[in-house]
Design a protein around this motif. Structure first.
Motif, PDB file in Angstrom:
ATOM      1  N   ILE A 157       8.581   9.374  30.926  1.00 46.46           N
ATOM      2  CA  ILE A 157       7.775   9.081  29.746  1.00 46.46           C
ATOM      3  C   ILE A 157       8.319   9.818  28.525  1.00 46.46           C
ATOM      4  CG2 ILE A 157       5.452   9.171  28.754  1.00 46.46           C
ATOM      5  CD1 ILE A 157       5.725   7.269  31.107  1.00 46.46           C
ATOM      6  N   ASP A 158       8.439   9.085  27.415  1.00 48.85           N
ATOM      7  CA  ASP A 158       8.920   9.677  26.164  1.00 48.85           C
ATOM      8  C   ASP A 158       7.787  10.068  25.230  1.00 48.85           C
ATOM      9  OD1 ASP A 158      11.937   9.401  26.323  1.00 48.85           O
ATOM     10  OD2 ASP A 158      11.315   7.352  26.754  1.00 48.85           O
ATOM     11  N   GLY A 159       6.578   9.585  25.474  1.00 48.95           N
ATOM     12  CA  GLY A 159       5.455   9.945  24.623  1.00 48.95           C
ATOM     13  C   GLY A 159       4.199   9.243  25.074  1.00 48.95           C
ATOM     14  N   ILE A 160       3.041   9.859  24.758  1.00 42.47           N
ATOM     15  CA  ILE A 160       1.740   9.268  25.057  1.00 42.47           C
ATOM     16  C   ILE A 160       1.050   8.939  23.741  1.00 42.47           C
ATOM     17  CG2 ILE A 160      -0.474   9.559  26.215  1.00 42.47           C
ATOM     18  CD1 ILE A 160       0.807  11.781  27.885  1.00 42.47           C
ATOM     19  N   PHE A 161       0.616   7.695  23.587  1.00 40.31           N
ATOM     20  CA  PHE A 161      -0.117   7.268  22.398  1.00 40.31           C
ATOM     21  C   PHE A 161      -1.584   7.074  22.772  1.00 40.31           C
ATOM     22  CE2 PHE A 161       4.134   6.615  21.077  1.00 40.31           C
ATOM     23  CZ  PHE A 161       4.138   6.610  19.691  1.00 40.31           C
ATOM     24  N   VAL A 162      -2.476   7.644  21.968  1.00 44.50           N
ATOM     25  CA  VAL A 162      -3.908   7.627  22.259  1.00 44.50           C
ATOM     26  C   VAL A 162      -4.601   6.667  21.304  1.00 44.50           C
ATOM     27  CG1 VAL A 162      -6.001   9.025  22.439  1.00 44.50           C
ATOM     28  CG2 VAL A 162      -3.777  10.028  23.027  1.00 44.50           C
ATOM     29  N   THR A 163      -5.428   5.779  21.865  1.00 45.63           N
ATOM     30  CA  THR A 163      -6.168   4.836  21.029  1.00 45.63           C
ATOM     31  C   THR A 163      -7.440   5.463  20.458  1.00 45.63           C
ATOM     32  OG1 THR A 163      -7.371   3.941  22.940  1.00 45.63           O
ATOM     33  CG2 THR A 163      -5.329   2.826  22.305  1.00 45.63           C
ATOM     34  N   HIS A 164      -8.166   6.227  21.295  1.00 43.36           N
ATOM     35  CA  HIS A 164      -9.378   6.914  20.854  1.00 43.36           C
ATOM     36  C   HIS A 164      -9.807   7.909  21.929  1.00 43.36           C
ATOM     37  CE1 HIS A 164     -10.891   3.536  23.227  1.00 43.36           C
ATOM     38  NE2 HIS A 164     -12.074   4.146  23.334  1.00 43.36           N
ATOM     39  N   GLU A 165     -10.837   8.667  21.645  1.00 43.82           N
ATOM     40  CA  GLU A 165     -11.166   9.844  22.439  1.00 43.82           C
ATOM     41  C   GLU A 165     -12.163   9.618  23.574  1.00 43.82           C
ATOM     42  OE1 GLU A 165     -14.253   9.756  19.132  1.00 43.82           O
ATOM     43  OE2 GLU A 165     -12.117   9.266  19.367  1.00 43.82           O
ATOM     44  N   HIS A 166     -12.572   8.407  23.853  1.00 47.18           N
ATOM     45  CA  HIS A 166     -13.515   8.192  24.951  1.00 47.18           C
ATOM     46  C   HIS A 166     -12.865   8.549  26.292  1.00 47.18           C
ATOM     47  CE1 HIS A 166     -16.162   5.191  22.482  1.00 47.18           C
ATOM     48  NE2 HIS A 166     -16.296   6.453  22.107  1.00 47.18           N
ATOM     49  N   SER A 167     -13.672   9.031  27.228  1.00 44.51           N
ATOM     50  CA  SER A 167     -13.138   9.615  28.458  1.00 44.51           C
ATOM     51  C   SER A 167     -12.323   8.629  29.286  1.00 44.51           C
ATOM     52  CB  SER A 167     -14.277  10.187  29.310  1.00 44.51           C
ATOM     53  OG  SER A 167     -15.192   9.162  29.688  1.00 44.51           O
ATOM     54  N   HIS A 194     -10.193   6.815  28.336  1.00 40.18           N
ATOM     55  CA  HIS A 194      -8.857   6.707  27.728  1.00 40.18           C
ATOM     56  C   HIS A 194      -8.105   8.042  27.690  1.00 40.18           C
ATOM     57  CE1 HIS A 194      -9.270   2.519  26.176  1.00 40.18           C
ATOM     58  NE2 HIS A 194     -10.544   2.826  26.359  1.00 40.18           N
ATOM     59  N   ILE A 195      -8.809   9.139  27.964  1.00 37.83           N
ATOM     60  CA  ILE A 195      -8.144  10.453  27.859  1.00 37.83           C
ATOM     61  C   ILE A 195      -8.412  11.371  29.049  1.00 37.83           C
ATOM     62  CG2 ILE A 195      -8.212  10.377  25.330  1.00 37.83           C
ATOM     63  CD1 ILE A 195     -10.498  12.572  25.611  1.00 37.83           C
ATOM     64  N   LYS A 196      -9.025  10.880  30.107  1.00 34.13           N
ATOM     65  CA  LYS A 196      -9.431  11.748  31.213  1.00 34.13           C
ATOM     66  C   LYS A 196      -8.290  12.617  31.729  1.00 34.13           C
ATOM     67  CE  LYS A 196     -11.526  11.650  35.824  1.00 34.13           C
ATOM     68  NZ  LYS A 196     -12.123  10.768  36.873  1.00 34.13           N
ATOM     69  N   GLY A 197      -7.122  12.039  31.920  1.00 36.82           N
ATOM     70  CA  GLY A 197      -5.993  12.793  32.462  1.00 36.82           C
ATOM     71  C   GLY A 197      -4.983  13.230  31.429  1.00 36.82           C
ATOM     72  N   LEU A 198      -5.305  13.037  30.147  1.00 38.56           N
ATOM     73  CA  LEU A 198      -4.321  13.271  29.088  1.00 38.56           C
ATOM     74  C   LEU A 198      -3.776  14.693  29.076  1.00 38.56           C
ATOM     75  CD1 LEU A 198      -2.819  12.406  26.503  1.00 38.56           C
ATOM     76  CD2 LEU A 198      -4.890  12.987  25.209  1.00 38.56           C
ATOM     77  N   GLY A 199      -4.676  15.674  29.009  1.00 40.96           N
ATOM     78  CA  GLY A 199      -4.226  17.057  28.902  1.00 40.96           C
ATOM     79  C   GLY A 199      -3.393  17.486  30.089  1.00 40.96           C
ATOM     80  N   ALA A 200      -3.898  17.251  31.289  1.00 40.97           N
ATOM     81  CA  ALA A 200      -3.194  17.690  32.495  1.00 40.97           C
ATOM     82  C   ALA A 200      -1.852  16.982  32.642  1.00 40.97           C
ATOM     83  CB  ALA A 200      -4.064  17.427  33.720  1.00 40.97           C
TER      84      ALA A 200
END
Length: 268
Positions: free
Chosen positions: A51-61, A63-69
């Protein structure tokens, strides 16, 4: 190769999509646990190191549950607009400053010939966006988590070769469902989710001679069925005089628990 993609998962239980060219591999959203994401990616021959980058659409869980880890484990850059960063910071843990990239809504990030452009959508989040991916020849648009298809959305995704389009709920099933009325009202509102009927109208508005396929996405487990979504959208298209042969597979499904096959965005 053009642009190819796989929707790893789509729905209220978690969302993630891989978009890939010869020059870059992009993850859009990380709404499942890092372990689950890695398992789904492995099914499509992709690892976190690709993966070269992660793009986030919005902050609802979802869509971001595993983002940080996931971002920390693989030391990945994360792209989002400023309002979304403020909203998700408390949910994703520490992400190093050098890995945090602010992309204003409407902004573009380039990976070689691949351009990733965000556009504004209407949803109950801080500053939600959709994304278009394009090179000199092809265009893929991700159009989910929006209450209605605005003129800005139409301008952003026009002339897409392939669209991943929300078809969240059947209105009758939702109205009769077990959700409390305040949640039903939110889903049905202009900052909620597209119904099957709205998705059908959107396909008719958005498709051009260039459009080859539409993937119906973010289907509700409680208030929709895959075949119902497909039949509803197809019926509305036929009401508008748009007909396709059965073997053309113009309308495609996504799944909450497994990835779609790789699909390469190419000319006919």
């Amino acid at each position: 190769m053009g642009i190819r993609f796989t929707v790893l998962a789509s729905g209220s239980t978690g969302n993630a999509t891989i978009v890939q060219t010869d020059e870059a591999t992009i993850l859009v959203d990380a709404g499942l646990s890092a372990k689950k994401l890695e398992g789904l990616m492995k099914e499509r021959g992709v690892s976190g190191q690709d993966i070269d980058g992660i793009f986030v659409t919005h902050e609802h869980s979802d869509h971001i549950k595993g983002l940080g880890a996931f971002a920390r484990k693989h030391d990945l850059p994360v792209y989002a607009n400023e309002a979304t960063w403020h909203a998700l910071d408390k949910h994703v843990g520490q992400i190093a400053d050098e890995k945090r990239f602010i992309v204003p809504t409407g902004g573009t990030v380039e990976f070689g010939e691949l351009r990733v452009e965000s556009y504004p959508i209407s949803h109950d989040a801080a500053e939600p966006v959709g994304y278009c991916f394009q090179d000199e020849d092809y265009k893929l648009s991700l159009v989910t988590d929006l209450g209605y298809v605005s003129d800005k959305v139409k301008r952003a995704v026009e002339d897409s070769d392939v669209m991943v389009l929300e078809s969240n709920h059947d209105i009758g099933m939702l109205r009769m469902g077990r959700y409390p009325w305040n949640i039903k009202r939110r889903i049905l509102s202009d900052i909620g989710h597209l119904s099957n009927e709205a998705a059908g109208e959107a396909v008719c508005d958005l498709m051009t001679d260039r459009t080859k396929r539409v993937y119906l996405a973010h289907l509700s487990l409680d208030h929709n069925l895959m075949e119902l979504a497909r039949v509803t959208v197809n019926s509305i298209m036929e009401d508008h005089g748009i007909f396709f042969k059965r073997d053309e597979c113009f309308l495609n499904h996504t799944f909450h628990d497994r990835p779609t096959p790789w699909d390469e965005v190419r000319k006919k």
